[in-house]
Design a protein around this motif. Structure first.
Motif, PDB file in Angstrom:
ATOM      1  N   PRO A 111     -66.905 -81.211   3.054  1.00 25.67           N
ATOM      2  CA  PRO A 111     -67.398 -82.362   3.822  1.00 25.67           C
ATOM      3  C   PRO A 111     -67.520 -81.958   5.290  1.00 25.67           C
ATOM      4  O   PRO A 111     -66.784 -81.074   5.750  1.00 25.67           O
ATOM      5  N   PHE A 112     -68.424 -82.568   6.019  1.00 28.40           N
ATOM      6  CA  PHE A 112     -68.653 -82.180   7.417  1.00 28.40           C
ATOM      7  C   PHE A 112     -69.087 -83.400   8.226  1.00 28.40           C
ATOM      8  O   PHE A 112     -69.586 -84.385   7.678  1.00 28.40           O
ATOM      9  N   ALA A 113     -68.892 -83.297   9.534  1.00 26.23           N
ATOM     10  CA  ALA A 113     -69.317 -84.379  10.418  1.00 26.23           C
ATOM     11  C   ALA A 113     -70.688 -84.056  10.990  1.00 26.23           C
ATOM     12  O   ALA A 113     -71.055 -82.892  11.143  1.00 26.23           O
ATOM     13  N   VAL A 114     -71.464 -85.103  11.291  1.00 29.03           N
ATOM     14  CA  VAL A 114     -72.719 -84.937  12.035  1.00 29.03           C
ATOM     15  C   VAL A 114     -72.607 -85.808  13.281  1.00 29.03           C
ATOM     16  O   VAL A 114     -72.238 -86.992  13.189  1.00 29.03           O
ATOM     17  N   LEU A 115     -72.865 -85.216  14.439  1.00 27.33           N
ATOM     18  CA  LEU A 115     -72.837 -85.977  15.698  1.00 27.33           C
ATOM     19  C   LEU A 115     -74.197 -85.820  16.356  1.00 27.33           C
ATOM     20  O   LEU A 115     -74.652 -84.683  16.571  1.00 27.33           O
ATOM     21  N   LEU A 116     -74.860 -86.907  16.658  1.00 24.55           N
ATOM     22  CA  LEU A 116     -76.150 -86.782  17.353  1.00 24.55           C
ATOM     23  C   LEU A 116     -75.880 -86.463  18.821  1.00 24.55           C
ATOM     24  O   LEU A 116     -75.065 -87.118  19.486  1.00 24.55           O
ATOM     25  N   GLY A 117     -76.611 -85.445  19.286  1.00 21.39           N
ATOM     26  CA  GLY A 117     -76.338 -84.903  20.609  1.00 21.39           C
ATOM     27  C   GLY A 117     -76.677 -85.836  21.755  1.00 21.39           C
ATOM     28  O   GLY A 117     -76.302 -85.571  22.903  1.00 21.39           O
ATOM     29  N   ASP A 118     -77.381 -86.932  21.490  1.00 23.02           N
ATOM     30  CA  ASP A 118     -77.738 -87.813  22.604  1.00 23.02           C
ATOM     31  C   ASP A 118     -77.034 -89.165  22.508  1.00 23.02           C
ATOM     32  O   ASP A 118     -77.338 -90.077  23.263  1.00 23.02           O
ATOM     33  N   ASP A 119     -76.090 -89.294  21.589  1.00 24.31           N
ATOM     34  CA  ASP A 119     -75.339 -90.537  21.434  1.00 24.31           C
ATOM     35  C   ASP A 119     -73.928 -90.294  21.962  1.00 24.31           C
ATOM     36  O   ASP A 119     -73.205 -89.464  21.415  1.00 24.31           O
ATOM     37  N   LEU A 120     -73.530 -90.995  23.011  1.00 24.69           N
ATOM     38  CA  LEU A 120     -72.173 -90.818  23.543  1.00 24.69           C
ATOM     39  C   LEU A 120     -71.323 -92.006  23.117  1.00 24.69           C
ATOM     40  O   LEU A 120     -71.760 -93.153  23.186  1.00 24.69           O
ATOM     41  N   ILE A 121     -70.110 -91.713  22.688  1.00 26.97           N
ATOM     42  CA  ILE A 121     -69.195 -92.739  22.189  1.00 26.97           C
ATOM     43  C   ILE A 121     -67.952 -92.727  23.073  1.00 26.97           C
ATOM     44  O   ILE A 121     -67.417 -91.655  23.375  1.00 26.97           O
ATOM     45  N   ASP A 122     -67.490 -93.908  23.455  1.00 27.46           N
ATOM     46  CA  ASP A 122     -66.269 -94.015  24.246  1.00 27.46           C
ATOM     47  C   ASP A 122     -65.128 -93.292  23.516  1.00 27.46           C
ATOM     48  O   ASP A 122     -64.760 -93.672  22.401  1.00 27.46           O
ATOM     49  N   PRO A 123     -64.576 -92.225  24.126  1.00 25.93           N
ATOM     50  CA  PRO A 123     -63.564 -91.438  23.416  1.00 25.93           C
ATOM     51  C   PRO A 123     -62.321 -92.249  23.065  1.00 25.93           C
ATOM     52  O   PRO A 123     -61.631 -91.953  22.090  1.00 25.93           O
ATOM     53  N   GLY A 124     -62.050 -93.318  23.828  1.00 21.77           N
ATOM     54  CA  GLY A 124     -60.886 -94.160  23.548  1.00 21.77           C
ATOM     55  C   GLY A 124     -60.965 -94.835  22.190  1.00 21.77           C
ATOM     56  O   GLY A 124     -59.955 -95.290  21.638  1.00 21.77           O
ATOM     57  N   GLU A 125     -62.163 -94.903  21.612  1.00 20.08           N
ATOM     58  CA  GLU A 125     -62.345 -95.588  20.322  1.00 20.08           C
ATOM     59  C   GLU A 125     -61.928 -94.731  19.128  1.00 20.08           C
ATOM     60  O   GLU A 125     -61.817 -95.236  18.017  1.00 20.08           O
ATOM     61  N   ARG A 126     -61.792 -93.440  19.329  1.00 21.93           N
ATOM     62  CA  ARG A 126     -61.420 -92.508  18.238  1.00 21.93           C
ATOM     63  C   ARG A 126     -62.300 -92.722  17.001  1.00 21.93           C
ATOM     64  O   ARG A 126     -61.822 -92.686  15.873  1.00 21.93           O
ATOM     65  N   LEU A 127     -63.578 -92.971  17.218  1.00 26.41           N
ATOM     66  CA  LEU A 127     -64.452 -93.310  16.091  1.00 26.41           C
ATOM     67  C   LEU A 127     -64.477 -92.204  15.041  1.00 26.41           C
ATOM     68  O   LEU A 127     -64.300 -92.454  13.845  1.00 26.41           O
ATOM     69  N   LEU A 128     -64.686 -90.960  15.483  1.00 23.78           N
ATOM     70  CA  LEU A 128     -64.826 -89.868  14.516  1.00 23.78           C
ATOM     71  C   LEU A 128     -63.530 -89.661  13.732  1.00 23.78           C
ATOM     72  O   LEU A 128     -63.558 -89.456  12.505  1.00 23.78           O
ATOM     73  N   ALA A 129     -62.407 -89.754  14.421  1.00 29.06           N
ATOM     74  CA  ALA A 129     -61.111 -89.610  13.732  1.00 29.06           C
ATOM     75  C   ALA A 129     -60.955 -90.714  12.678  1.00 29.06           C
ATOM     76  O   ALA A 129     -60.488 -90.460  11.561  1.00 29.06           O
ATOM     77  N   ARG A 130     -61.381 -91.928  13.010  1.00 28.42           N
ATOM     78  CA  ARG A 130     -61.291 -93.035  12.039  1.00 28.42           C
ATOM     79  C   ARG A 130     -62.224 -92.782  10.848  1.00 28.42           C
ATOM     80  O   ARG A 130     -61.910 -93.123   9.706  1.00 28.42           O
ATOM     81  N   MET A 131     -63.374 -92.176  11.109  1.00 29.18           N
ATOM     82  CA  MET A 131     -64.320 -91.884  10.014  1.00 29.18           C
ATOM     83  C   MET A 131     -63.759 -90.792   9.097  1.00 29.18           C
ATOM     84  O   MET A 131     -63.913 -90.845   7.875  1.00 29.18           O
ATOM     85  N   ILE A 132     -63.105 -89.802   9.704  1.00 31.85           N
ATOM     86  CA  ILE A 132     -62.513 -88.718   8.901  1.00 31.85           C
ATOM     87  C   ILE A 132     -61.388 -89.287   8.033  1.00 31.85           C
ATOM     88  O   ILE A 132     -61.240 -88.940   6.860  1.00 31.85           O
ATOM     89  N   GLU A 133     -60.632 -90.214   8.607  1.00 36.06           N
ATOM     90  CA  GLU A 133     -59.564 -90.872   7.854  1.00 36.06           C
ATOM     91  C   GLU A 133     -60.173 -91.688   6.688  1.00 36.06           C
ATOM     92  O   GLU A 133     -59.658 -91.676   5.570  1.00 36.06           O
ATOM     93  N   ALA A 134     -61.276 -92.379   6.947  1.00 36.13           N
ATOM     94  CA  ALA A 134     -61.942 -93.159   5.892  1.00 36.13           C
ATOM     95  C   ALA A 134     -62.444 -92.232   4.781  1.00 36.13           C
ATOM     96  O   ALA A 134     -62.358 -92.556   3.594  1.00 36.13           O
TER      97      ALA A 134
END
Ligand code: UTP
Length: 317
Positions: free
Chosen positions: A128-151
């Protein structure tokens, strides 16, 4: 059931043409445009690293060597800065190279986001792997990617990030229909529609530029015909995985959505790029004390009720 295969790799597609930012993007890749003083792509790679992903593959196109070079060493520049004893600048120059193991694969022509992800298949392998779009910035305080990996660990399959927008904005994005799970922040995606007419949109939750994909997406992408604009869309392949009982992608483990309620900055369009720059500058301790008072004064000098280009009252180059 926990899904044990760890997510360790991040795929960051940057091979789009960036037509909305011409002429700036004629020779400079869109993701190299600075948000204050750091190229957008560096924020994105920093986010991947923060989520524990230190194996980052950039999908680059023609004339985009500078993106990969940004994450390598710059020996001449470093030597000059060292000779001047400029330690602070030296640290800024070295930081991107020390962030992660950044490599690149080529997309021969911009044939869509799905095709760009497919270009990384050899590097990703059967994980499994993550995809991050290079022009979309996410507030790091949200830990979005970590939450997605946990899901992904909990539910398996692929994970999208969903954000609620006003109904009149859904037609610009991929839009999801879903049902709840026992976790209030995670939903089971039942369908995805790319750029729906607002009257036909299944919800006003859109797919934003973070994904965790099961490797089962690769055969589905290979079988996905070109959609809108002759491009192979990632959303179409995710849709096949989400509706697996009704079509291809049966072994993909379905799709879940992590609900995102934080700040997202789409630096790929001009309005949001400008807002992002102003917001980031206002949050910088080294800039805000001068910049914020200037901004207040600038805005208060604009005549009331004039929101058009005349508001500034003079011609700019
Ligand atoms: P966008 O459509 O937002 O970027 O793609 P773009 O095509 O560069 O921008 P415009 O519309 O021409 O102004 C979303 C992301 O997917 C990448 C882009 O680089 C961007 O980061 N992408 C898109 C690819 O890597 N390859 C493609 O074929 C298409």
């Amino acid at each position: 059931m926990a899904h044990s295969a760890a997510v360790t790799k991040a795929v960051v597609p940057v091979a789009g043409l960036g037509t909305r930012f011409l002429p700036a993007t004629k020779v400079t890749p869109k993701v190299m445009l600075p948000v204050v003083d750091k190229p957008a792509i560096q924020y994105v790679v920093e986010e991947a690293v923060q989520a524990g992903l230190r194996d980052v593959v950039l999908v680059t196109g023609d004339g985009q060597r500078s993106v990969t070079e940004h994450f390598g060493r710059a020996h001449h520049l470093e030597a000059r800065l060292a000779a001047r004893g400029n330690e602070r600048a030296l640290a800024e120059v070295r930081a991107p190279a020390e962030l992660a193991a950044v490599s690149c694969v080529r997309q021969d022509a911009p044939r869509g986001l799905g095709h760009a992800v497919l270009c990384a298949a050899g590097h990703v392998g059967a994980e499994p792997f993550a995809v991050l779009l290079g022009d979309d910035l996410i507030d790091p305080g949200e830990r979005l990617l970590a939450r997605m990996i946990e899901a992904r660990r909990r539910y398996g399959g692929s994970i999208v990030a969903l954000m609620e927008v006003p109904p009149d904005q859904v037609s610009a994005y991929g839009c999801a229909s879903f049902k709840p799970t026992d976790d209030p922040d995670v939903v089971a995606v039942t369908d995805l529609v790319e750029k729906p007419d607002p009257s036909e949109a299944p919800s006003n939750w859109i797919v934003i530029g973070r994904y965790v994909c099961d490797p089962a997406i690769f055969p589905v992408l290979r079988a996905t015909p070109a959609g809108r604009g002759g491009e192979i869309q990632l959303t179409d392949a995710l849709r096949a995985l989400a509706t697996a009982d009704r079509g291809p992608g049966r072994d993909g483990g379905g799709v879940h959505g992590v609900l995102f309620r934080g700040r997202r900055y789409d630096t790929g369009n001009k309005q949001d790029f400008l807002r992002t720059t102003v917001e980031f500058a206002c949050a910088r301790p080294d800039l805000a004390p001068d910049f914020v008072p200037w901004l207040r004064e600038f805005l208060s000098a604009l005549p009331d009720g004039q929101d058009g280009p005349d508001a500034i009252g003079r011609q700019l180059p």
